[in-house]
Motif scaffolding. Structure first.
Motif, PDB file in Angstrom:
ATOM      1  N   LEU A  85      33.453  48.583  42.946  1.00 27.04           N
ATOM      2  CA  LEU A  85      33.380  47.211  42.435  1.00 27.04           C
ATOM      3  C   LEU A  85      34.771  46.662  42.136  1.00 27.04           C
ATOM      4  O   LEU A  85      35.052  45.493  42.377  1.00 27.04           O
ATOM      5  CB  LEU A  85      32.510  47.177  41.174  1.00 27.04           C
ATOM      6  N   HIS A  86      35.652  47.518  41.652  1.00 28.01           N
ATOM      7  CA  HIS A  86      36.972  47.055  41.234  1.00 28.01           C
ATOM      8  C   HIS A  86      38.028  47.107  42.322  1.00 28.01           C
ATOM      9  O   HIS A  86      39.053  46.444  42.196  1.00 28.01           O
ATOM     10  CB  HIS A  86      37.436  47.835  40.011  1.00 28.01           C
ATOM     11  N   VAL A  87      37.803  47.846  43.384  1.00 31.30           N
ATOM     12  CA  VAL A  87      38.802  47.905  44.455  1.00 31.30           C
ATOM     13  C   VAL A  87      38.328  47.193  45.716  1.00 31.30           C
ATOM     14  O   VAL A  87      39.064  47.122  46.693  1.00 31.30           O
ATOM     15  CB  VAL A  87      39.196  49.367  44.798  1.00 31.30           C
ATOM     16  N   GLY A  88      37.133  46.643  45.696  1.00 27.94           N
ATOM     17  CA  GLY A  88      36.540  46.060  46.893  1.00 27.94           C
ATOM     18  C   GLY A  88      36.735  44.572  47.057  1.00 27.94           C
ATOM     19  O   GLY A  88      36.036  43.949  47.837  1.00 27.94           O
ATOM     20  N   GLY A  89      37.651  43.975  46.326  1.00 31.02           N
ATOM     21  CA  GLY A  89      37.836  42.527  46.404  1.00 31.02           C
ATOM     22  C   GLY A  89      37.240  41.868  45.173  1.00 31.02           C
ATOM     23  O   GLY A  89      37.178  42.466  44.101  1.00 31.02           O
ATOM     24  N   ARG A  90      36.782  40.630  45.347  1.00 25.98           N
ATOM     25  CA  ARG A  90      36.197  39.904  44.219  1.00 25.98           C
ATOM     26  C   ARG A  90      34.895  40.566  43.789  1.00 25.98           C
ATOM     27  O   ARG A  90      33.966  40.709  44.583  1.00 25.98           O
ATOM     28  CB  ARG A  90      35.936  38.453  44.603  1.00 25.98           C
ATOM     29  N   ALA A  91      34.832  40.943  42.519  1.00 25.65           N
ATOM     30  CA  ALA A  91      33.667  41.679  42.004  1.00 25.65           C
ATOM     31  C   ALA A  91      32.376  40.886  42.179  1.00 25.65           C
ATOM     32  O   ALA A  91      31.342  41.471  42.528  1.00 25.65           O
ATOM     33  CB  ALA A  91      33.886  42.045  40.539  1.00 25.65           C
ATOM     34  N   ASP A  92      32.409  39.570  41.980  1.00 26.80           N
ATOM     35  CA  ASP A  92      31.183  38.789  42.120  1.00 26.80           C
ATOM     36  C   ASP A  92      30.666  38.806  43.559  1.00 26.80           C
ATOM     37  O   ASP A  92      29.455  38.908  43.790  1.00 26.80           O
ATOM     38  CB  ASP A  92      31.389  37.347  41.628  1.00 26.80           C
ATOM     39  N   LEU A  93      31.570  38.777  44.531  1.00 28.55           N
ATOM     40  CA  LEU A  93      31.153  38.832  45.932  1.00 28.55           C
ATOM     41  C   LEU A  93      30.669  40.234  46.313  1.00 28.55           C
ATOM     42  O   LEU A  93      29.701  40.371  47.069  1.00 28.55           O
ATOM     43  CB  LEU A  93      32.295  38.401  46.851  1.00 28.55           C
ATOM     44  N   VAL A  94      31.342  41.252  45.799  1.00 21.44           N
ATOM     45  CA  VAL A  94      30.894  42.624  46.054  1.00 21.44           C
ATOM     46  C   VAL A  94      29.473  42.800  45.534  1.00 21.44           C
ATOM     47  O   VAL A  94      28.603  43.339  46.233  1.00 21.44           O
ATOM     48  CB  VAL A  94      31.850  43.653  45.400  1.00 21.44           C
ATOM     49  N   LEU A  95      29.214  42.327  44.320  1.00 19.49           N
ATOM     50  CA  LEU A  95      27.874  42.440  43.744  1.00 19.49           C
ATOM     51  C   LEU A  95      26.841  41.667  44.562  1.00 19.49           C
ATOM     52  O   LEU A  95      25.728  42.149  44.788  1.00 19.49           O
ATOM     53  CB  LEU A  95      27.867  41.950  42.295  1.00 19.49           C
ATOM     54  N   ASN A  96      27.201  40.457  45.006  1.00 15.72           N
ATOM     55  CA  ASN A  96      26.278  39.669  45.837  1.00 15.72           C
ATOM     56  C   ASN A  96      25.932  40.399  47.126  1.00 15.72           C
ATOM     57  O   ASN A  96      24.759  40.460  47.510  1.00 15.72           O
ATOM     58  CB  ASN A  96      26.873  38.297  46.161  1.00 15.72           C
ATOM     59  N   HIS A  97      26.930  40.951  47.788  1.00 19.81           N
ATOM     60  CA  HIS A  97      26.677  41.687  49.035  1.00 19.81           C
ATOM     61  C   HIS A  97      25.832  42.931  48.771  1.00 19.81           C
ATOM     62  O   HIS A  97      24.945  43.262  49.550  1.00 19.81           O
ATOM     63  CB  HIS A  97      27.992  42.075  49.718  1.00 19.81           C
ATOM     64  N   PHE A  98      26.092  43.602  47.670  1.00 24.42           N
ATOM     65  CA  PHE A  98      25.320  44.789  47.307  1.00 24.42           C
ATOM     66  C   PHE A  98      23.853  44.431  47.080  1.00 24.42           C
ATOM     67  O   PHE A  98      22.953  45.041  47.655  1.00 24.42           O
ATOM     68  CB  PHE A  98      25.917  45.433  46.058  1.00 24.42           C
TER      69      PHE A  98
END
Length: 125
Positions: A85-98
């Motif tokens: 979550l913290h190294v994958g770019g914007r956390a909000d976008l990572v969560l949305n994709h997840f």
């Protein structure tokens, strides 16, 4: 934090799957030799490395050590998810994709987990 190497992952999975509190190198070595050709010293040094990294605790029993994981498989997975979550770019976008990729059952489990955390945080304040 990073994931385990190949043999480290095999050993940790074996340790997490065991019904006993602690395991010797010999016990894991004997299990592994049924499936693969491996040296006892390789298993011993890998378990020692996992101990030095903090993934395994140990205590001496006679001339050997008994080892056990310092965290559960689920705690390890949560740490990896947190890192991603913290190294994958914007956390909000990572969560949305997840969330877009999980099943309905997984989504229900995520909602239940969020409710439990919210209750614990409310109780703690």
């Amino acid at each position: 934090m990073r994931g385990f190497g190949d043999l480290e992952a095999v050993l940790m999975d074996r340790l997490w799957d065991r019904d006993v509190d602690a395991t010797t190198v010999r016990e894991l070595f004997d299990e592994l030799t049924v499936e693969r050709e491996i040296a006892y010293t390789t298993v011993m040094s890998t378990m020692d490395n996992l101990h030095r990294k903090g993934w395994l605790a140990r205590e001496r029993e006679g001339r050997a050590y008994r080892y056990w994981p310092t965290i559960t498989r689920e705690e390890h997975s949560a740490r990896l998810m947190h890192e991603a979550l913290h190294v994958g770019g914007r956390a909000d976008l990572v969560l949305n994709h997840f969330v877009d990729r999980i099943s309905d059952d997984e989504f229900a489990g995520l909602r239940a987990a969020l409710r439990q955390v919210a209750v614990r945080r409310t109780e703690a304040s």
